[in-house]
Design an enzyme around this catalytic site. Sequence first.
Site, short mmCIF file in Angstrom:
data_model
loop_
_atom_site.label_atom_id
_atom_site.label_comp_id
_atom_site.label_asym_id
_atom_site.label_seq_id
_atom_site.Cartn_x
_atom_site.Cartn_y
_atom_site.Cartn_z
N ASP A 125 0.98 -1.19 0.15
CA ASP A 125 -0.07 0.02 -0.11
C ASP A 125 0.74 1.37 0.25
OD1 ASP A 125 -2.20 -1.60 0.16
OD2 ASP A 125 -2.52 -1.31 2.20
N ARG A 175 -1.33 -0.89 -8.26
CA ARG A 175 -2.72 -0.21 -7.88
C ARG A 175 -2.77 1.32 -8.13
NH1 ARG A 175 -3.64 -0.88 -1.90
NH2 ARG A 175 -4.20 -3.20 -2.56
C1 LIG Z 1 -8.74 -1.11 -3.37
C2 LIG Z 1 -8.36 0.28 -2.72
C3 LIG Z 1 -7.14 0.27 -2.15
C4 LIG Z 1 -6.62 1.47 -1.76
N1 LIG Z 1 -5.42 1.84 -1.44
C5 LIG Z 1 -4.95 3.00 -1.18
C6 LIG Z 1 -3.33 3.02 -0.93
O1 LIG Z 1 -2.65 2.29 -0.75
N2 LIG Z 1 -2.99 4.63 -0.42
C7 LIG Z 1 -4.00 5.46 -0.48
O2 LIG Z 1 -3.53 6.68 -0.40
N3 LIG Z 1 -5.32 5.35 -0.97
C8 LIG Z 1 -5.60 4.14 -1.03
N4 LIG Z 1 -7.14 4.02 -1.54
C9 LIG Z 1 -7.86 5.05 -1.31
C10 LIG Z 1 -8.24 5.86 -2.41
O3 LIG Z 1 -7.22 6.60 -2.31
C11 LIG Z 1 -9.57 6.48 -1.73
O4 LIG Z 1 -10.51 5.54 -1.91
C12 LIG Z 1 -9.88 7.71 -2.20
O5 LIG Z 1 -9.69 8.70 -1.35
C13 LIG Z 1 -11.28 7.84 -2.96
O6 LIG Z 1 -11.09 7.65 -4.23
P1 LIG Z 1 -12.42 7.11 -5.12
O7 LIG Z 1 -11.62 6.98 -6.30
O8 LIG Z 1 -13.25 6.34 -4.66
O9 LIG Z 1 -13.18 8.52 -5.61
P2 LIG Z 1 -13.98 9.48 -4.67
O10 LIG Z 1 -14.42 10.90 -5.84
O11 LIG Z 1 -13.22 9.99 -3.54
O12 LIG Z 1 -15.33 8.78 -4.23
C14 LIG Z 1 -16.24 8.59 -5.20
C15 LIG Z 1 -17.43 7.94 -4.57
O13 LIG Z 1 -17.20 6.75 -3.64
C16 LIG Z 1 -17.80 6.74 -2.25
N5 LIG Z 1 -16.53 6.62 -1.32
C17 LIG Z 1 -15.17 6.69 -1.82
N6 LIG Z 1 -14.21 6.50 -0.74
C18 LIG Z 1 -15.45 6.08 0.36
C19 LIG Z 1 -15.19 5.48 1.55
N7 LIG Z 1 -14.14 5.15 2.35
N8 LIG Z 1 -16.41 5.24 2.37
C20 LIG Z 1 -17.72 5.31 1.74
N9 LIG Z 1 -17.89 5.84 0.72
C21 LIG Z 1 -16.81 6.01 -0.05
C22 LIG Z 1 -18.45 8.14 -2.02
O14 LIG Z 1 -19.85 8.01 -2.57
C23 LIG Z 1 -17.73 8.99 -3.17
O15 LIG Z 1 -18.73 10.04 -3.74
C24 LIG Z 1 -7.54 2.70 -1.90
C25 LIG Z 1 -8.86 2.63 -2.28
C26 LIG Z 1 -9.15 1.24 -2.82
C27 LIG Z 1 -10.36 1.38 -3.43
#
Ligand SMILES: Cc1cc2nc3c(=O)[nH]c(=O)nc-3n(C[C@H](O)[C@H](O)[C@H](O)COP(=O)(O)OP(=O)(O)OC[C@H]3O[C@@H](n4cnc5c(N)ncnc54)[C@H](O)[C@@H]3O)c2cc1C
Length: 297
Positions: A125, A175
């Site tokens: 991560d 990722r």
């Molecule tokens: C499999 C996976 C691994 C990840 N690993 C990392 C990592 O190693 N390092 C890192 O910095 N980030 C990591 N992330 C987090 C990622 O950076 C966040 O999910 C980011 O802040 C949200 O991005 P998004 O693309 O979902 O878009 P956004 O525009 O933030 O979200 C889109 C929609 O998704 C929903 N949503 C998003 N996140 C959440 C949540 N946590 N709870 C509830 N609803 C939510 C909301 O409805 C939002 O409107 C990971 C995410 C995923 C899916």
Amino acid sequence: MPLLDRVIARTLPLVPKSIVRRVANRYIAGETVDEALRLVADLNAKGFRATLDVLGEHIHKLDQAHRAIEEYLHVLEEIARRKADSTISVKLTQLGLKLDADACLEMTRRLVRRAGELNNFVRIDMEDSTCTTDTLRIYRELRRDFSNVGVVVQAYLRRTLADVCALKDLRPNYRLCKGVYVEPLEISYHDMRVINRNYVTLLENLLRSGSYVGIATHDELMVWEAMRIIRELKLPSTAYEFQMLLGVQEQLRDIIHAGGHNVRVYIPFGRDWYAYSVRRLRENPRLAGYVFRAMFK
Ligand SMILES: Cc1cc2nc3c(=O)[nH]c(=O)nc-3n(C[C@H](O)[C@H](O)[C@H](O)COP(=O)(O)OP(=O)(O)OC[C@H]3O[C@@H](n4cnc5c(N)ncnc54)[C@H](O)[C@@H]3O)c2cc1C
């Protein structure tokens, strides 16, 4: 950052643990390896892959890192024993990155070696920006000896395009996510439109250069852009996968899967679930807002 999200995040420590637990239940698979692997089995039966994250990244002594390694080794053995379709995801600070980077490299090496013997894969991560350079350095070191290890890059960091160019020779298994930590403007984009455009630019760049990409997002627009690129490049479904967090946007997850794409669900679990939930929600009030709204949907 909307005021409501900030208020929710600040007042979180006042919320009784039982209520946090109820909310966290949706996002965390429980405390034990057994609970986590039962959930993995359910998801596998529905056609989803998984990756397991043993919670607990902030450590103060190397002993804690050794314990984390033992737990992860146990998880790898159990995945193999139960023939589960799951990799593991690790945070290097949990393996001592901030205490002794060389020891962290050696411990991670041990984990990746054992994962290889069990035909499994370790995803590193990406944490906050104080970890980026060391994490990418350790990733490069590991790739000298192993191919069953991948790393994460964050579209909100201004440096990421340069980082992926510098790693091109390794054709990493990535990722790609937007990034979840709160970073200063000097080093990160704050405007969501710019983050989204950078996400798409990076995704196209990585897929064109032959990297396998875990497309980690819950954003319908990013999913749409990913599908467009996949179609334009005529990529087979073995060249990429979608990745989503447990409990988030499950309907979108099902739609992607029904369209014939592989989807991996990121499953955090462990005894540290309370500290993890509170820390994450306080670190990023936007998440607190998502969770709060999800509670009332
Ligand atoms: C499999 C996976 C691994 C990840 N690993 C990392 C990592 O190693 N390092 C890192 O910095 N980030 C990591 N992330 C987090 C990622 O950076 C966040 O999910 C980011 O802040 C949200 O991005 P998004 O693309 O979902 O878009 P956004 O525009 O933030 O979200 C889109 C929609 O998704 C929903 N949503 C998003 N996140 C959440 C949540 N946590 N709870 C509830 N609803 C939510 C909301 O409805 C939002 O409107 C990971 C995410 C995923 C899916």
